[in-house]
Design a protein around this motif. Sequence first.
Motif, PDB file in Angstrom:
ATOM      1  N   UNK A  78       0.966  -1.158   0.000  1.00  9.40           N
ATOM      2  CA  UNK A  78      -0.168  -0.075  -0.134  1.00  9.40           C
ATOM      3  C   UNK A  78       0.908   1.529   0.012  1.00  9.40           C
ATOM      4  N   UNK A  79       1.864   1.467   0.705  1.00  7.95           N
ATOM      5  CA  UNK A  79       2.678   2.567   0.728  1.00  7.95           C
ATOM      6  C   UNK A  79       3.245   2.706  -0.593  1.00  7.95           C
ATOM      7  N   UNK A  80       3.526   1.913  -1.293  1.00  3.71           N
ATOM      8  CA  UNK A  80       4.090   1.962  -2.664  1.00  3.71           C
ATOM      9  C   UNK A  80       2.996   2.506  -3.771  1.00  3.71           C
ATOM     10  N   UNK A  81       1.884   1.657  -3.531  1.00  7.03           N
ATOM     11  CA  UNK A  81       0.924   2.057  -4.275  1.00  7.03           C
ATOM     12  C   UNK A  81       0.412   3.486  -4.150  1.00  7.03           C
ATOM     13  N   UNK A  83       2.343   6.227  -3.854  1.00  9.01           N
ATOM     14  CA  UNK A  83       3.161   6.792  -4.531  1.00  9.01           C
ATOM     15  C   UNK A  83       2.973   6.541  -6.051  1.00  9.01           C
ATOM     16  N   UNK A  84       2.742   5.175  -6.466  1.00  9.32           N
ATOM     17  CA  UNK A  84       2.710   5.042  -7.625  1.00  9.32           C
ATOM     18  C   UNK A  84       1.238   5.819  -8.474  1.00  9.32           C
ATOM     19  N   UNK A  85       0.153   6.021  -7.730  1.00  9.20           N
ATOM     20  CA  UNK A  85      -1.109   6.606  -8.178  1.00  9.20           C
ATOM     21  C   UNK A  85      -0.747   8.018  -8.685  1.00  9.20           C
ATOM     22  N   UNK A  86       0.300   8.598  -7.935  1.00 10.97           N
ATOM     23  CA  UNK A  86       0.525  10.064  -8.311  1.00 10.97           C
ATOM     24  C   UNK A  86       1.134  10.271  -9.456  1.00 10.97           C
ATOM     25  N   UNK A  87       2.070   9.041  -9.519  1.00  7.39           N
ATOM     26  CA  UNK A  87       2.906   9.164 -10.924  1.00  7.39           C
ATOM     27  C   UNK A  87       2.052   8.580 -12.266  1.00  7.39           C
ATOM     28  N   UNK A  88       0.984   7.686 -11.851  1.00  8.54           N
ATOM     29  CA  UNK A  88      -0.013   7.348 -12.797  1.00  8.54           C
ATOM     30  C   UNK A  88      -0.882   8.398 -13.224  1.00  8.54           C
ATOM     31  N   UNK A  89      -1.282   9.308 -12.432  1.00  5.60           N
ATOM     32  CA  UNK A  89      -2.114  10.542 -12.706  1.00  5.60           C
ATOM     33  C   UNK A  89      -1.261  11.358 -13.676  1.00  5.60           C
ATOM     34  N   UNK A  90      -0.048  11.560 -13.244  1.00  3.60           N
ATOM     35  CA  UNK A  90       0.743  12.489 -14.080  1.00  3.60           C
ATOM     36  C   UNK A  90       0.866  11.989 -15.382  1.00  3.60           C
ATOM     37  N   UNK A  91       1.018  10.670 -15.607  1.00  2.00           N
ATOM     38  CA  UNK A  91       1.232  10.156 -16.912  1.00  2.00           C
ATOM     39  C   UNK A  91      -0.092   9.901 -17.796  1.00  2.00           C
ATOM     40  N   UNK A  92      -0.810  10.113 -17.084  1.00  2.00           N
ATOM     41  CA  UNK A  92      -2.472  10.029 -17.873  1.00  2.00           C
ATOM     42  C   UNK A  92      -3.017   8.635 -17.560  1.00  2.00           C
ATOM     43  N   UNK A  93      -2.722   7.823 -16.752  1.00  3.82           N
ATOM     44  CA  UNK A  93      -3.291   6.677 -16.662  1.00  3.82           C
ATOM     45  C   UNK A  93      -4.866   7.109 -16.280  1.00  3.82           C
ATOM     46  N   UNK A  94      -5.759   6.130 -17.023  1.00  3.71           N
ATOM     47  CA  UNK A  94      -7.137   6.278 -16.842  1.00  3.71           C
ATOM     48  C   UNK A  94      -7.866   5.351 -15.947  1.00  3.71           C
ATOM     49  N   UNK A  95      -7.250   4.109 -15.680  1.00 12.45           N
ATOM     50  CA  UNK A  95      -7.700   2.821 -14.888  1.00 12.45           C
ATOM     51  C   UNK A  95      -6.537   2.156 -14.126  1.00 12.45           C
ATOM     52  N   UNK A  96      -6.868   2.002 -13.042  1.00 13.76           N
ATOM     53  CA  UNK A  96      -6.013   1.539 -11.940  1.00 13.76           C
ATOM     54  C   UNK A  96      -6.740   0.254 -11.371  1.00 13.76           C
ATOM     55  N   UNK A  97      -6.134  -0.936 -11.479  1.00 10.75           N
ATOM     56  CA  UNK A  97      -6.901  -2.083 -10.899  1.00 10.75           C
ATOM     57  C   UNK A  97      -5.765  -2.456  -9.653  1.00 10.75           C
ATOM     58  N   UNK A  98      -6.156  -2.088  -8.340  1.00  7.50           N
ATOM     59  CA  UNK A  98      -5.259  -2.464  -7.179  1.00  7.50           C
ATOM     60  C   UNK A  98      -5.650  -3.884  -6.746  1.00  7.50           C
ATOM     61  N   UNK A 105      -6.688   3.325   1.691  1.00  5.87           N
ATOM     62  CA  UNK A 105      -7.632   4.282   1.515  1.00  5.87           C
ATOM     63  C   UNK A 105      -7.052   5.537   0.940  1.00  5.87           C
ATOM     64  N   UNK A 106      -5.951   6.131   1.168  1.00  7.03           N
ATOM     65  CA  UNK A 106      -5.495   7.242   0.467  1.00  7.03           C
ATOM     66  C   UNK A 106      -5.125   7.001  -1.168  1.00  7.03           C
ATOM     67  N   UNK A 107      -4.717   5.968  -1.346  1.00 11.81           N
ATOM     68  CA  UNK A 107      -4.447   5.732  -2.999  1.00 11.81           C
ATOM     69  C   UNK A 107      -5.709   5.682  -3.407  1.00 11.81           C
ATOM     70  N   UNK A 108      -6.745   5.083  -3.129  1.00 10.26           N
ATOM     71  CA  UNK A 108      -8.276   4.938  -3.762  1.00 10.26           C
ATOM     72  C   UNK A 108      -8.968   6.422  -3.747  1.00 10.26           C
ATOM     73  N   UNK A 109      -8.709   7.059  -2.623  1.00  8.49           N
ATOM     74  CA  UNK A 109      -9.184   8.353  -2.521  1.00  8.49           C
ATOM     75  C   UNK A 109      -8.748   9.292  -3.692  1.00  8.49           C
ATOM     76  N   UNK A 110      -7.414   9.071  -3.766  1.00 11.31           N
ATOM     77  CA  UNK A 110      -6.523   9.982  -4.596  1.00 11.31           C
ATOM     78  C   UNK A 110      -6.933   9.764  -5.991  1.00 11.31           C
ATOM     79  N   UNK A 111      -7.348   8.411  -6.400  1.00 13.48           N
ATOM     80  CA  UNK A 111      -7.620   8.074  -7.654  1.00 13.48           C
ATOM     81  C   UNK A 111      -9.023   8.718  -8.014  1.00 13.48           C
ATOM     82  N   UNK A 112      -9.830   8.561  -6.979  1.00  7.64           N
ATOM     83  CA  UNK A 112     -11.131   9.213  -7.507  1.00  7.64           C
ATOM     84  C   UNK A 112     -11.120  10.466  -7.488  1.00  7.64           C
TER      85      UNK A 112
END
Length: 133
Positions: A78-81, A83-98, A105-112
Amino acid sequence: MSVDAKVAQFLQSDVFAVAGASSNPDKFGNKIFKCYQQKGYQVIPIHPLEKEIEGVACVASVSDLPAEVVSISVVTPPAVTEKLVVRAAEKGIKNIWMQPGAESPAAVAFCRQQGINVIADGTCVLVRFGCRH
């Protein structure tokens, strides 16, 4: 949106990536990567140290993915996830399947907040695709 609808949207990518892919066949990062291959999907492994997994060249980070990748499966702590979701958003990733155990909870909230289609309810690629693990 239902989980089925989220998965359908996730699967619209031409190429997929697995963050936390592993060359160790006992690890879920390897099993999930091979599941994509078994189902005929083009998939790119993301690993900061490995050069190749299951015969496919790795990229070191989400930032190194080609533009056609818009869907990522995440098999990281989860701690890596988070950080990863922030880079994914910057890259333009549209879908993340954790995958189960990768979510936080923080990663999910960020994605939303970023409008990313996130699957993080315990649904597993291996079960969903009918891959043996």
